[in-house]
Design an enzyme around this catalytic site. Structure first.
Site, PDB file in Angstrom:
ATOM      1  N   HIS A   1      -6.376  -7.295  -0.455  1.00 18.16           N
ATOM      2  CA  HIS A   1      -6.474  -5.861  -0.730  1.00 18.16           C
ATOM      3  C   HIS A   1      -5.667  -5.514  -1.976  1.00 18.16           C
ATOM      4  O   HIS A   1      -4.594  -6.069  -2.204  1.00 18.16           O
ATOM      5  CB  HIS A   1      -5.938  -5.042   0.451  1.00 18.16           C
ATOM      6  CG  HIS A   1      -6.603  -5.342   1.747  1.00 18.16           C
ATOM      7  ND1 HIS A   1      -6.109  -6.281   2.634  1.00 18.16           N
ATOM      8  CD2 HIS A   1      -7.735  -4.841   2.306  1.00 18.16           C
ATOM      9  CE1 HIS A   1      -6.897  -6.339   3.698  1.00 18.16           C
ATOM     10  NE2 HIS A   1      -7.893  -5.481   3.521  1.00 18.16           N
TER      11      HIS A   1
ATOM     12  N   HIS B   1       0.816  -1.225   0.000  1.00 17.38           N
ATOM     13  CA  HIS B   1       0.000   0.000   0.000  1.00 17.38           C
ATOM     14  C   HIS B   1       0.849   1.274   0.000  1.00 17.38           C
ATOM     15  O   HIS B   1       0.317   2.366  -0.223  1.00 17.38           O
ATOM     16  CB  HIS B   1      -0.923   0.039   1.223  1.00 17.38           C
ATOM     17  CG  HIS B   1      -1.993  -0.998   1.207  1.00 17.38           C
ATOM     18  ND1 HIS B   1      -2.838  -1.187   0.134  1.00 17.38           N
ATOM     19  CD2 HIS B   1      -2.375  -1.913   2.153  1.00 17.38           C
ATOM     20  CE1 HIS B   1      -3.683  -2.167   0.406  1.00 17.38           C
ATOM     21  NE2 HIS B   1      -3.409  -2.632   1.612  1.00 17.38           N
TER      22      HIS B   1
END
Length: 338
Positions: free
Chosen positions: A161, A122
């Site tokens: 994710h 991320h």
């Protein structure tokens, strides 16, 4: 397998109530004690110049100073302490070791798997988010390209994710192909089908946002119909897996239905696809927040490279996913031209 590991990564203390905590690595080590052929390797920490190859120098300075002042909450989810700076450099260094070892010929039962934390996918060029400070897989990919050890790197991100940071860093780069299989609508809300790269990187990003409840048949279909042919067309020298295990059916923070055997199936397909491309495979730990499912998943990856044949579901993927696969195949620049 060879596992990159360092006690330095345990010092990144996020607190006992935080899902990304040192017990994740302890659980993996405990599970691997019951397996044959496990070897641990320590690696040098990444240097600041290696990190700034993919991250803005100003952000790196800000993060260093944040840790030096005692850390705290970078954002509501992303926590640092003073020791996080060293842990983040070590985690990136372990990923670099995995990439280097794979390209040096460590394969088969010696295939490298980096067990670093904090995770990385991320982290964007100029910010931390989603438990991540340095983008470990991106640092490793850029390092081997800059060193001339690889011309092209393919990254498969099977974390539940979407790895927005990895995608953003390489979005206009023709030398790195980024493919993500993730839960649609989950944090951080990126990774739509039409996000396929831009400029020189047009066609070098592939996203498969699967509906909640997707499991082994859906992941198998996406890999076989999208990821494998895309990687074959891209022809990488290195296949890096951003290996999160939070799509497991018993993980506490997702709604997906992948089984432990499903991760074995994905591992076997990564190995086969890399072999067919003449590429070296390596694994970099990302998420996974059920300690049992995380440790079982990592152990399953090891067992596949140790010779185990995973159980493969014979069920068909659901109609929604078949429609998604057809749409991506027909519209993606690399697959459409293949």
């Amino acid at each position: 397998m060879k596992f990159g590991y360092s006690e330095v990564c345990l010092a990144h203390d996020t607190g006992k109530r935080h899902p990304e905590n040192p017990d994740r690595l302890r659980a993996i080590r405990k599970a691997l004690t019951r397996k044959h052929g496990v070897e641990y390797v320590e690696a040098d920490s990444a240097t600041e110049s290696e990190v700034t190859a993919v991250h803005d120098a100003g952000y790196v300075d800000e993060f260093r100073e944040f840790c030096a002042s005692g850390g705290g909450n970078w954002d509501p989810d992303t926590v640092a302490v003073e020791e996080t700076w060293d842990a983040a450099l070590e985690s990136a260094g372990l990923a670099c070791w995995a990439a280097d070892a794979a390209l040096a010929g460590e394969d088969g039962r010696q295939t490298p798997f980096s067990l670093g934390r904090p995770p990385g996918h991320h982290a964007v060029a100029d910010d931390a988010m989603g438990f991540c400070f340095f983008n470990n897989a991106a640092v490793a990919a850029q390092l081997v390209i800059d060193a001339g050890d690889a011309e092209r790197v393919a990254i498969l991100d099977w974390d539940v994710h979407h790895g927005n940071g990895t995608q953003d860093i390489f979005y206009d780069d023709e030398d790195v192909f980024y493919a993500s299989i993730h839960e649609d609508g989950l944090y951080p809300g990126t990774g739509e089908i039409d996000e396929s790269g831009m400029g020189d990187g047009r066609g070098a990003t592939l996203n498969a946002p699967l509906p909640a409840g997707s499991g082994d048949p859906e992941y198998r279909t996406v890999f076989d119909e999208l990821v494998a042919p895309a990687f074959a067309a891209f022809d990488p020298d290195l296949v890096l897996v951003s290996a999160g295990f939070d799509a497991h059916r018993h993980d506490p923070i997702s709604r997906m239905r992948v089984s432990t055997d499903g991760y074995g199936m994905l591992t076997a397909r990564v190995r086969e696809t890399a072999d067919e491309a003449g590429a070296a495979p390596a694994f970099v730990l990302e998420g996974g927040y059920g300690l049992d499912t995380l440790s079982d998943g990592v152990a399953m990856v090891h067992e596949v490279f140790d010779g185990m044949e995973p159980v493969v579901s014979e069920e068909e993927a659901n109609e929604d996913v078949l429609e998604l696969v057809s749409g991506v195949r027909d519209s993606h620049p690399l697959l459409d031209s293949a």
